[in-house]
Write an enzyme that holds these catalytic residues in place. Structure first.
Site, PDB file in Angstrom:
ATOM      1  N   ASP A 135      68.142  22.567   0.279  1.00 35.99           N
ATOM      2  CA  ASP A 135      69.462  21.942   0.372  1.00 35.99           C
ATOM      3  C   ASP A 135      70.511  22.985  -0.008  1.00 35.99           C
ATOM      4  O   ASP A 135      70.475  23.531  -1.105  1.00 35.99           O
ATOM      5  CB  ASP A 135      69.522  20.749  -0.579  1.00 35.99           C
ATOM      6  CG  ASP A 135      70.750  19.876  -0.344  1.00 35.99           C
ATOM      7  OD1 ASP A 135      71.809  20.430   0.017  1.00 35.99           O
ATOM      8  OD2 ASP A 135      70.654  18.655  -0.532  1.00 35.99           O
ATOM      9  N   LYS A 139      79.330  22.152  -0.725  1.00 35.47           N
ATOM     10  CA  LYS A 139      80.599  22.070  -1.445  1.00 35.47           C
ATOM     11  C   LYS A 139      80.566  22.974  -2.675  1.00 35.47           C
ATOM     12  O   LYS A 139      79.603  22.980  -3.426  1.00 35.47           O
ATOM     13  CB  LYS A 139      80.881  20.632  -1.862  1.00 35.47           C
ATOM     14  CG  LYS A 139      81.107  19.682  -0.691  1.00 35.47           C
ATOM     15  CD  LYS A 139      81.406  18.281  -1.174  1.00 35.47           C
ATOM     16  CE  LYS A 139      81.626  17.331   0.001  1.00 35.47           C
ATOM     17  NZ  LYS A 139      81.900  15.942  -0.462  1.00 35.47           N
ATOM     18  N   ASP A 171      69.229  28.480   7.391  1.00 37.51           N
ATOM     19  CA  ASP A 171      70.122  28.644   8.539  1.00 37.51           C
ATOM     20  C   ASP A 171      71.582  28.563   8.108  1.00 37.51           C
ATOM     21  O   ASP A 171      72.479  28.534   8.949  1.00 37.51           O
ATOM     22  CB  ASP A 171      69.833  27.564   9.584  1.00 37.51           C
ATOM     23  CG  ASP A 171      70.061  26.172   9.035  1.00 37.51           C
ATOM     24  OD1 ASP A 171      69.514  25.866   7.950  1.00 37.51           O
ATOM     25  OD2 ASP A 171      70.783  25.377   9.669  1.00 37.51           O
ATOM     26  N   THR A 209      59.633  24.194  12.445  1.00 40.50           N
ATOM     27  CA  THR A 209      59.708  22.855  11.870  1.00 40.50           C
ATOM     28  C   THR A 209      60.805  22.054  12.558  1.00 40.50           C
ATOM     29  O   THR A 209      61.634  22.593  13.283  1.00 40.50           O
ATOM     30  CB  THR A 209      60.009  22.923  10.362  1.00 40.50           C
ATOM     31  OG1 THR A 209      61.319  23.501  10.185  1.00 40.50           O
ATOM     32  CG2 THR A 209      58.983  23.785   9.644  1.00 40.50           C
ATOM     33  N   GLU A 212      64.228  23.276  11.578  1.00 43.36           N
ATOM     34  CA  GLU A 212      64.598  24.521  12.243  1.00 43.36           C
ATOM     35  C   GLU A 212      65.005  24.255  13.692  1.00 43.36           C
ATOM     36  O   GLU A 212      65.977  24.838  14.197  1.00 43.36           O
ATOM     37  CB  GLU A 212      63.432  25.499  12.199  1.00 43.36           C
ATOM     38  CG  GLU A 212      63.785  26.888  12.692  1.00 43.36           C
ATOM     39  CD  GLU A 212      62.649  27.864  12.480  1.00 43.36           C
ATOM     40  OE1 GLU A 212      62.865  28.891  11.821  1.00 43.36           O
ATOM     41  OE2 GLU A 212      61.540  27.596  12.973  1.00 43.36           O
TER      42      GLU A 212
END
Length: 230
Positions: A135, A139, A171, A209, A212
């Site tokens: 994750d 922010k 990514d 995955t 991805e």
């Protein structure tokens, strides 16, 4: 082991999504006890005896999602013991279902905060740590929740064997840069890269995955970073 407060060491979001169907719940309840690591007991000596099959190397994956990568690697490398951490109930069910279907026995899991498991593990006990598409907490006010931090790099450094690897894939450019900076500032890791191909090319044997594939559809490319403990 004392449970950490989520306000201080919560690196994951929600723990449960859609309610499990009856059969899914049965799979989770029947298989989890056999795979779950009990942190209330001291780590076995050697740590490889966690597994019911002979293994010679140990690898940790933090946040395994649907379990596609973990199962693929476990079947690909039967002599490696894989420890997977995932607090999300639905993801744990998917992983255990796949383990049951494939007969993979070189897997053990933990279903809470990965820092608890890291603190339980003995010094220099792991050959590799994988943190794949974590994750990104985009922010700025949430950046402190990103798993890559000096504190957790210290944890990685303690539990990795000399020359052990930390592999990070994402990514999200800001998280890739964040990780490079954190590891650069940490004296215990070397980034293994000679040219751009080294971090733009997926790891050897990499199975794509669902996450991805979603990133590709949305026009995002991935980086695959490898750091060695020094």
């Amino acid at each position: 082991m004392e449970r950490r407060g989520r306000a201080t060491e919560a690196f994951f979001g929600r723990r449960k999504g859609k309610a499990l169907r009856e059969q899914q719940a049965e799979t989770l309840n029947s298989l989890l006890p056999a795979f779950l690591i009990d942190l209330s007991a001291a780590p076995p000596e050697p740590l490889t005896s966690l597994f019911p099959v002979p293994v010679t190397t140990l690898r940790l994956e933090i946040g395994f999602g649907g379990g596609e990568h973990l199962i693929h690697r476990a079947l690909e490398r039967p002599s490696t013991g894989f420890i997977g951490v995932e607090p999300f109930v639905n993801s744990m069910q998917k992983l255990l279902a796949r383990a049951g279907q494939t007969g993979a026995r070189n897997i053990r899991v933990y279903n809470d905060d990965a820092t608890q498991l890291l603190d339980w593990l003995p010094d220099a006990s792991l050959d590799q740590i994988d943190l794949l598409y974590p994750d990104p907490w985009p922010k700025r006010k949430h950046w402190k929740r990103r798993f890559v931090s000096k504190t957790n790099l210290d944890r990685f450094h303690r539990v990795l064997k000399p020359g052990g690897l930390f592999c990070f894939a994402s990514d999200i450019d800001t998280y890739v840069n964040w990780t490079l900076l954190k590891c650069r500032d940490h004296s215990g890791f070397d980034w293994i890269a000679d040219n751009a191909a080294d971090w733009l090319t997926p790891y050897e044997g990499w199975p794509s995955t669902r996450y991805e594939a979603k990133a590709r559809r949305e026009g995002r490319s991935s980086a695959y970073l490898t750091f060695r403990k020094i």
